[in-house]
Design a protein around this motif. Structure first.
Motif, short mmCIF file in Angstrom:
data_model
loop_
_atom_site.label_atom_id
_atom_site.label_comp_id
_atom_site.label_asym_id
_atom_site.label_seq_id
_atom_site.Cartn_x
_atom_site.Cartn_y
_atom_site.Cartn_z
N ALA A 165 0.83 -1.21 0.00
CA ALA A 165 0.00 0.00 0.00
C ALA A 165 0.86 1.25 0.00
CB ALA A 165 -0.91 -0.01 1.23
N ALA A 166 1.96 1.25 0.73
CA ALA A 166 2.85 2.42 0.76
C ALA A 166 3.43 2.69 -0.62
CB ALA A 166 3.96 2.20 1.78
N PHE A 167 3.85 1.64 -1.31
CA PHE A 167 4.44 1.83 -2.64
C PHE A 167 3.40 2.29 -3.65
CE2 PHE A 167 6.06 0.36 -6.74
CZ PHE A 167 7.35 0.88 -6.70
N LEU A 168 2.23 1.67 -3.65
CA LEU A 168 1.18 2.06 -4.60
C LEU A 168 0.68 3.47 -4.32
CD1 LEU A 168 -0.92 -1.25 -4.79
CD2 LEU A 168 0.82 -0.43 -6.38
N GLY A 169 0.56 3.83 -3.03
CA GLY A 169 0.10 5.17 -2.70
C GLY A 169 1.08 6.24 -3.16
N LEU A 189 -4.82 -0.30 -4.34
CA LEU A 189 -4.52 0.27 -3.01
C LEU A 189 -5.60 -0.11 -2.01
CD1 LEU A 189 -2.92 2.10 -1.09
CD2 LEU A 189 -4.16 4.06 -2.06
N LEU A 190 -6.86 -0.01 -2.41
CA LEU A 190 -7.95 -0.42 -1.53
C LEU A 190 -7.89 -1.91 -1.22
CD1 LEU A 190 -10.94 1.58 -3.07
CD2 LEU A 190 -9.72 2.10 -0.95
N SER A 191 -7.44 -2.71 -2.20
CA SER A 191 -7.40 -4.16 -2.01
C SER A 191 -6.34 -4.60 -1.02
CB SER A 191 -7.15 -4.84 -3.36
OG SER A 191 -8.17 -4.52 -4.29
N THR A 192 -5.38 -3.73 -0.71
CA THR A 192 -4.40 -4.09 0.33
C THR A 192 -5.04 -4.08 1.72
OG1 THR A 192 -3.68 -1.79 0.63
CG2 THR A 192 -2.53 -3.12 -1.04
N ARG A 195 -5.32 0.37 6.41
CA ARG A 195 -6.01 1.57 6.88
C ARG A 195 -5.08 2.78 6.90
NH1 ARG A 195 -8.21 -1.62 12.01
NH2 ARG A 195 -6.12 -2.45 11.67
N ALA A 196 -3.84 2.57 7.36
CA ALA A 196 -2.89 3.68 7.38
C ALA A 196 -2.54 4.11 5.97
CB ALA A 196 -1.62 3.26 8.14
N GLY A 197 -2.36 3.14 5.06
CA GLY A 197 -2.02 3.48 3.69
C GLY A 197 -3.11 4.27 3.00
N VAL A 198 -4.36 3.81 3.11
CA VAL A 198 -5.47 4.52 2.46
C VAL A 198 -5.73 5.86 3.13
CG1 VAL A 198 -7.94 4.41 1.95
CG2 VAL A 198 -6.51 2.37 1.66
N GLY A 199 -5.74 5.88 4.46
CA GLY A 199 -6.02 7.12 5.18
C GLY A 199 -4.98 8.20 4.91
N LEU A 200 -3.71 7.85 4.98
CA LEU A 200 -2.65 8.84 4.73
C LEU A 200 -2.61 9.24 3.26
CD1 LEU A 200 0.19 7.38 6.97
CD2 LEU A 200 -1.17 9.44 7.38
N PHE A 201 -2.94 8.31 2.37
CA PHE A 201 -3.01 8.69 0.96
C PHE A 201 -4.09 9.74 0.72
CE2 PHE A 201 -5.34 8.11 -3.02
CZ PHE A 201 -4.34 8.45 -3.94
N LEU A 369 5.98 13.06 1.45
CA LEU A 369 5.28 13.26 2.71
C LEU A 369 4.49 12.01 3.09
CD1 LEU A 369 4.43 15.16 5.02
CD2 LEU A 369 2.54 15.93 3.58
N PHE A 370 3.85 11.40 2.11
CA PHE A 370 3.09 10.18 2.35
C PHE A 370 3.99 9.06 2.86
CE2 PHE A 370 1.90 6.04 0.47
CZ PHE A 370 0.74 5.80 1.18
#
Length: 599
Positions: A165-169, A189-192, A195-201, A369-370
């Motif tokens: 998720a971090a890489f895709l975001g 990204l959603l499929s990962t 929560r932190a990845g989607v929220g911070l994105f 930043l993400f």
């Protein structure tokens, strides 16, 4: 004429740098995100070798050296490198400390290589496009039916959904040109299920959009929305032509909900009472306790001592926070260095805010930043692909002074020359060290040879075995099997203090393992039985220790806080086993029926 030719050669060399950097990043991603030690060593050897050869060519053929002198970012990365080496003097695990030093050395090389193309817009554009397509490939691999899914979530080549998720975001925040690619990466990204990845994105994306509006429109939001609606009304034909893109998004979302249902369930569990959030808090608390015990000094592999402070059962090779990771491996000095660098960076951003920054600069800033924020609460730069991507982008898009002060030009040339020599020297050292580790893997695992020698001398020269085992444990304190062998030898010798201390050390490293308590009780019981007829006082001390084992276990549960009991749902089952109760009862009886001493 000569100057123009040399300038073209330098520009061509910079452009050619982007392709190897894209290849190195691809290797990082494909190699499980560059997580395991052997992968770090191989990558470090290849990258440092390339760095040395490339910079040697530039220095001796093009006579340009490095692009800039060392700055504050170089001081930060090199400081982390040397603090990691300093941590080897007070280690938990020496191998982890050396890999940690290599990690920061690689990040520094990535920053320097990225800085090399910072003035070449074509090379930077090629690098960003490579990142976008690499993210697209990562997403495709994650959807393949034969690729394993971690807890029903998309994990792809990383093997860990949150790192994916971090890489895709980050790739999404670089704004891929094709809308279909954006939609596919967003669904992935959603499929990962991170929560932190989607929220911070979403937070970083919203911040980017706000900055774009502030830098371009500079008019009221209501007026901007009204004009956008009017523009959309005239583009009906274009919207009809893009219906397939919308259909792709809707179809992909529905398919994600069916194919990655556990990911969606995890994604919607935002409550802070969930176990994952509570586990993160436990990691942070235990990490701070370990740093306090170390006195704030760097410790090689500092996190691996987490069993000695944990109050609830868990096992993780990383504290899931870059701050805790740095606090343990680089100590308080590492945190202070990072804080100074961060404050300087914020001041620099504030000063350049009045300038109209290019859109690409804002896009890369959002991705950086993400990644930085994500590393604070989740998968950090222990996944080398994420760290390499961060420092590569940071070096590539770092703003440079295009009009240096002529009065400082001579001094700058001297600084650049010294920096070039230092960079070449350090890259050569890293290359030789990694090559030596590849040829002789036993150099990083010396404890194995010491353990073998200790077992060989255990019968002939027990004292020599103890010395060898101590040396092995100083190299790697996490060896439970070695601690048990040493404790058993000391108990057989009848050494009360050293033997019981060694047994307690085993329980100190396995405080929540009932099997460890069974082993410890059995080892002390066997030693007491041997000493029963010859050393009654020694046997009595051993029997008394065996009798107290059930109380040690019950004390662990009684000392739990309310929050810890909520996190450890099965704490009521952490009770003395029948084997432990039986030996404790036998030990109590042995103390009442001691035989007379032999004459």
């Amino acid at each position: 004429m000569i100057g123009s030719t040399l300038q073209k050669q330098v520009s061509r060399a910079r452009s050619n740098t982007a392709r190897p950097l894209a290849l190195f990043l691809t290797f990082c991603v494909v190699a499980h995100g560059l997580y395991f030690p052997q992968e770090w060593i191989i990558f470090g050897f290849a990258l440092s070798g390339y760095f040395f050869l490339a910079y040697s060519y530039r220095r001796f053929k093009l006579d340009t050296g490095t692009s800039t002198a060392f700055g504050l970012t170089d001081a930060l990365l090199l400081g982390m490198f040397f603090l990691s080496i300093f941590g080897v003097l007070h280690p938990v695990k020496v191998k982890d400390g050396l890999i940690e030093a290599l990690r920061w050395g690689i990040f520094w090389l990535a920053y320097r290589l990225g800085n090399r193309i910072s003035s070449d817009e074509t090379a930077k554009e090629y690098l960003v496009q490579s990142i976008e397509w690499l993210a697209f490939v990562v997403a495709i691999v994650g959807w393949l039916p034969w690729v394993s899914k971690v807890a029903g979530r998309l994990s792809s080549v990383f093997g860990y959904p949150n790192a994916t998720a971090a890489f895709l975001g980050a790739a999404l925040l670089l704004y891929p040109r094709r809308l279909s690619v954006k939609i596919f990466l967003g669904i992935s990204l959603l499929s990962t299920g991170s929560r932190a990845g989607v929220g911070l994105f979403l937070a970083a994306f919203g911040g980017q959009q706000l900055l774009f509006w502030l830098r371009s429109h500079r008019r009221s939001p209501i007026l901007a929305i009204r004009q956008r609606l009017q523009t959309r009304g005239k583009g009906t034909g274009q919207r009809l032509r893009n219906l397939w893109v919308i259909s792709l998004g809707v179809t992909g979302t529905v398919f994600m909900l069916l194919y990655y249902k556990p990911a969606w369930e995890n994604l919607t569990a935002w409550g802070f009472s969930s176990s994952s959030w509570q586990e993160r808090l436990a990691y942070f608390q235990d990490g701070i306790n370990l740093a306090w015990q170390a006195g704030g000094y760097p410790r090689a592999g500092g996190w691996m001592a987490f069993p000695t402070v944990q109050h609830v059962p868990y096992w993780t090779a990383d504290p899931h926070s870059s701050l805790i990771h740095i606090l343990l491996n680089q100590g308080v000095l590492g945190i202070l260095s990072l804080g100074i660098w961060g404050c300087y960076l914020l001041v620099h951003v504030w000063k350049t805010w009045k300038k109209k920054l290019p859109k690409a600069q804002l896009q890369v800033g959002g991705a950086l930043l993400f990644l930085a924020l994500h590393s604070l609460v989740d998968a950090d730069f222990s996944f080398g692909a994420l760290g390499f991507l961060f420092w590569l982008l940071f070096g590539s898009f770092r703003q440079r002074n295009e009009y240096p002060n002529p009065l400082l030009l001579k001094r700058d040339k001297l600084a650049i020359n010294l920096s070039s020599k230092g960079a070449l020297g350090l890259s050569l050292i890293l290359c030789l060290a990694c090559g030596n580790a590849l040829v002789n893997p036993s150099l990083l695992e010396k404890e194995k040879s010491w353990n073998t020698q200790a077992r060989h001398w255990s019968e002939q020269d027990p004292d020599q075995s103890i010395v060898l085992w101590n040396r092995s444990l100083n190299w790697d304190q996490t060896q439970i099997g070695t601690r048990r062998e040493q404790a058993e030898l000391l108990l057989r010798q009848g050494d009360i203090n050293s033997g019981l201390k060694a047994v307690e050390e085993v329980l100190h490293w396995q405080p929540l393992d009932l099997e460890a308590y069974e082993w410890a009780q059995s080892a002390v019981w066997d030693a007491a039985e041997v000493q029963r007829h010859t050393q009654r006082e020694t046997a009595t001390v051993f029997y008394h220790w065996v009798e107290d084992v059930p109380q040690k276990i019950e004390k662990k549960v009684n000392n739990l806080t309310v929050a810890e009991r909520l996190l450890w749902k099965n704490y009521r089952s952490f009770l003395p086993t029948e084997h432990i109760k039986l030996l404790a009862d036998y030990a109590r009886r042995r103390q009442l029926t001691q035989p007379p001493p032999r004459t």
